[in-house]
Design an enzyme around this catalytic site. Structure first.
Site, PDB file in Angstrom:
ATOM      1  N   CYS A 407       0.653  -1.198   0.056  1.00 22.66           N
ATOM      2  CA  CYS A 407       0.057   0.087  -0.145  1.00 22.66           C
ATOM      3  C   CYS A 407       0.887   1.240   0.036  1.00 22.66           C
ATOM      4  O   CYS A 407       1.353   1.653  -1.100  1.00 22.66           O
ATOM      5  CB  CYS A 407      -0.859  -0.137   1.075  1.00 22.66           C
ATOM      6  SG  CYS A 407      -2.433   0.839   0.781  1.00 22.66           S
ATOM      7  N   HIS A 533      -3.510  -4.596   0.456  1.00 28.56           N
ATOM      8  CA  HIS A 533      -3.150  -5.177   1.580  1.00 28.56           C
ATOM      9  C   HIS A 533      -2.961  -6.729   1.621  1.00 28.56           C
ATOM     10  O   HIS A 533      -4.173  -7.391   1.941  1.00 28.56           O
ATOM     11  CB  HIS A 533      -3.909  -4.756   2.682  1.00 28.56           C
ATOM     12  CG  HIS A 533      -3.622  -3.346   3.177  1.00 28.56           C
ATOM     13  ND1 HIS A 533      -2.541  -2.833   3.947  1.00 28.56           N
ATOM     14  CD2 HIS A 533      -4.375  -2.286   2.733  1.00 28.56           C
ATOM     15  CE1 HIS A 533      -2.636  -1.622   4.020  1.00 28.56           C
ATOM     16  NE2 HIS A 533      -3.701  -1.186   3.332  1.00 28.56           N
ATOM     17  N   GLU A 535      -1.543  -8.843   3.067  1.00 31.69           N
ATOM     18  CA  GLU A 535      -1.552  -9.539   4.530  1.00 31.69           C
ATOM     19  C   GLU A 535      -2.751  -9.823   5.160  1.00 31.69           C
ATOM     20  O   GLU A 535      -2.891 -10.507   5.997  1.00 31.69           O
ATOM     21  CB  GLU A 535      -0.788  -8.466   5.498  1.00 31.69           C
ATOM     22  CG  GLU A 535      -1.317  -6.916   5.899  1.00 31.69           C
ATOM     23  CD  GLU A 535      -1.068  -5.839   4.929  1.00 31.69           C
ATOM     24  OE1 GLU A 535      -0.979  -6.230   3.811  1.00 31.69           O
ATOM     25  OE2 GLU A 535      -1.285  -4.773   5.298  1.00 31.69           O
TER      26      GLU A 535
HETATM   27  N1  GLN Z   1      -1.700   6.951   2.879  1.00 30.05           N
HETATM   28  C1  GLN Z   1      -1.836   6.013   1.714  1.00 30.05           C
HETATM   29  C2  GLN Z   1      -3.152   6.490   0.899  1.00 30.05           C
HETATM   30  O1  GLN Z   1      -3.951   6.920   1.609  1.00 30.05           O
HETATM   31  C3  GLN Z   1      -1.796   4.597   1.961  1.00 30.05           C
HETATM   32  C4  GLN Z   1      -2.604   3.836   2.839  1.00 30.05           C
HETATM   33  C5  GLN Z   1      -2.168   2.715   3.375  1.00 30.05           C
HETATM   34  O2  GLN Z   1      -1.066   2.400   3.392  1.00 30.05           O
HETATM   35  N2  GLN Z   1      -3.047   1.889   3.832  1.00 30.05           N
HETATM   36  O3  GLN Z   1      -3.265   6.167  -0.255  1.00 30.05           O
END
Ligand code: GLN
Length: 562
Positions: A407, A533, A535
């Site tokens: 992410c 994600h 994970e």
């Molecule tokens: N802050 C980043 C976004 O909002 C990544 C978010 C995250 O890693 N869950 O796109």
């Protein structure tokens, strides 16, 4: 006054009916296990619930596990990691407690927002109903309106399974937990004693000065439950040493549970995945099966034995650095740490996880990154530590160390590449520098008007079509995958051709929106960033393909350097 509970009651033929007499045979064979905790928090209730679920699955039963949390936040989505640890995201986009991660990792059930309930949600629903006039002018009260709402969620949470396990967050005796416990008491009354089991997790502490284990806190927390009308059937005692026969008898007598229903939950030596075996050795599944009259086969614990064997007898050892901002917290990257372990299981490798504070890389240089076999940058929000993460990505790319960005970690991969390979020195995400001349990561139009914080991100499961010939396609072994998202910012397509031409290829895109979901550095053993994600979908018995591929690359790296 006659109150319509909305709960099923037994019909003449044993079929179950809702109060308005809609036949609802789905719940006819269903059994319920309620897990409560006493004395202190952090007893490992969630892991106990997950392990019991795993054991019941090993007996061929269909199980689902859910969590009720007594806090007033609607969900943990807006809570700080300091308060709450990781936010665990489900397929349907629900932002939930990290215990749901344990449930999904230990059992095969895919959970939904129906399996996660906070007091905030209950009150929000009841107040909305009151405003709509649904209560027809009645006084709206904790009992029955709040408790009915809770009971309703018990019924909805386990449709189609044999056993529903519901864990109640918090500790017995907390004021905010009372409506939940009252709802459970009523539920047992409605569903029948033979269909419900109460499992109480408690602490049996060793008092050094006295040189003995003490059962009194457990006695008192069970007394607290009995005050509300709940008699636990099983006690799971957290302890750092064997509780012994004498204490077992004491607990059985004073807490009014069978001697065969007092279980010991010792601190596991190596891994949480030892817990199902530890409880199976004490035959906890037998007691539950007998108590609930469940029809099922004997236990097949072989899969868990194999997981533990792989953990205890690894062929390889690798060191993987996780570069994050909440590194000092045990729970902030829970699923990431677990998935790394799963990647190790897939490769018969023990993984030493080195936690690296991203800000340290900004002030103290890259010494901590030396000698690592892999580097991972997890998700995150906010400015702190961003430059440190970019330093880590650059180090991995230039030194050809396996790198995996999740992410925010994927966004970092793109920013780093744009800055140091394309030479766009001020390339950034508009999250961190709204004025950047090169917004390689930016906000989608649809997100620009968002003002509220809770539940407003790109959340939940989305399709991703993998690029033929990419590392990701090879790892997954299929063309189309589904992964869970939780973010606002996206890869900026305007830079795609330049980035691809320079060697940062697109490994996968969303087939509906065209959004870039995976980037891969060419001419590198493994440098992959994913906008989602992964994970949240890895399990010890089904390691996520990209975590497995990442650790495989780390094993290769470790072998080449020794
Ligand atoms: N802050 C980043 C976004 O909002 C990544 C978010 C995250 O890693 N869950 O796109």
């Amino acid at each position: 006054m006659k109150v319509q509970t909305g709960l099923p009651s037994r019909g003449p033929a044993g079929l179950i009916f809702f109060a308005e007499f809609t036949p609802c045979p789905t719940y006819f064979f269903m059994k319920y296990i309620f897990v409560t905790g006493g004395v202190i928090s952090s007893l490992g209730k969630g892991l106990t619930a997950a392990s019991l679920g795993a054991l019941l699955e090993c007996r061929g039963l269909k199980v689902r596990i859910q969590k009720f949390d007594p806090y007033l936040n609607v969900d943990p989505g807006t809570m700080s990691p300091y308060q709450h640890g990781e936010v665990y995201v489900l397929n349907d986009g629900a932002e939930t407690d990290l215990d749901l991660g344990h449930y999904e990792r230990f059992t095969s059930g895919v959970l939904s927002r129906l399996n996660s309930l906070s007091s905030g949600q209950v009150y929000e629903t009841v107040i909305q109903k009151e405003r709509r006039g649904d209560y027809l002018g009645k006084t709206v009260q904790v009992i029955p309106h709040i408790t009915n709402e809770i009971k309703d969620r018990i019924l909805k949470g386990g449709d189609g399974v044999d056993v529903l396990i519901t864990e109640i967050g918090g500790t017995t005796g907390d004021i905010e937990g009372l409506p939940f416990l009252e709802a459970l008491r009523q539920f047992q009354h409605d569903a029948g004693r033979e269909n419900v089991v109460f499992l109480h997790c408690t602490l049996v502490p060793f008092i050094k000065a006295a040189g003995e284990l003490k059962t009194k806190p457990s006695q008192q927390s069970v007394a607290k439950l009995r005050e509300i009308g709940i008699q636990p059937d099983l006690l799971v005692c957290r302890t750092d040493r064997p509780i012994g026969e004498e204490n077992r008898q004491k607990l059985s007598l004073y807490c009014n549970v069978g001697l065969d229903a007092v279980f010991e939950c010792r601190d596991v030596e190596h891994s949480i995945y030892e817990l199902p075996m530890q409880l199976a050795e004490q035959r906890i599944d037998d007691v539950v099966v007998k108590r609930l009259g469940l029809q099922c086969g004997p236990i097949d614990i072989a899969p868990w034995r194999e997981i533990v064997r792989r953990l205890l007898e690894p062929k390889y050892r690798v060191r993987v650095g996780v570069v994050g901002k909440y590194i000092e917290l045990q729970d902030a990257y829970k699923s990431v740490y677990e998935s790394i372990v799963h990647g190790g299981i897939a490769n018969e490798a023990a993984v030493e996880i080195v936690r690296i504070d991203a800000e340290d890389l900004e002030t103290k240089g890259t010494a901590q990154l030396e000698g690592l076999d892999g580097i991972l940058v997890p998700g995150g929000f906010g400015n702190r530590g961003i430059e440190g993460k970019i330093i880590a990505a650059r180090f991995a790319r230039e030194r050809k160390i396996p790198f995996y960005g999740l992410c925010l970690g994927m966004q970092i991969t793109v920013i780093e590449f744009a800055r140091h390979v394309l030479g766009l020195k001020e390339a950034h995400s508009t999250e961190f520098n709204p004025q950047t001349p090169d917004p390689v990561i930016h906000l989608m139009e649809s997100q620009k008007s968002v003002v509220t914080k809770g539940g407003t991100m790109r959340l939940g499961q989305f399709d991703c079509a993998l690029t033929p010939g990419s590392k990701s396609r090879a790892a997954y072994g299929q063309d189309l995958i589904q992964e869970r998202h939780r973010h606002r910012f996206e890869y900026n397509d305007a830079y795609r051709s330049k980035l691809e031409a320079a060697g940062l290829i697109v490994g996968g895109t969303n087939p509906q929106s065209g959004l870039v979901e995976i980037v891969e550095v060419q001419d590198h053993p493994f440098m992959v960033g994913v906008q989602y994600h992964p994970e949240f979908q890895s399990k010890p018995n089904r390691p996520h393909p990209l975590f497995a591929a990442f650790i495989k690359a780390a094993v290769v790296k470790s072998q080449s350097s020794c």
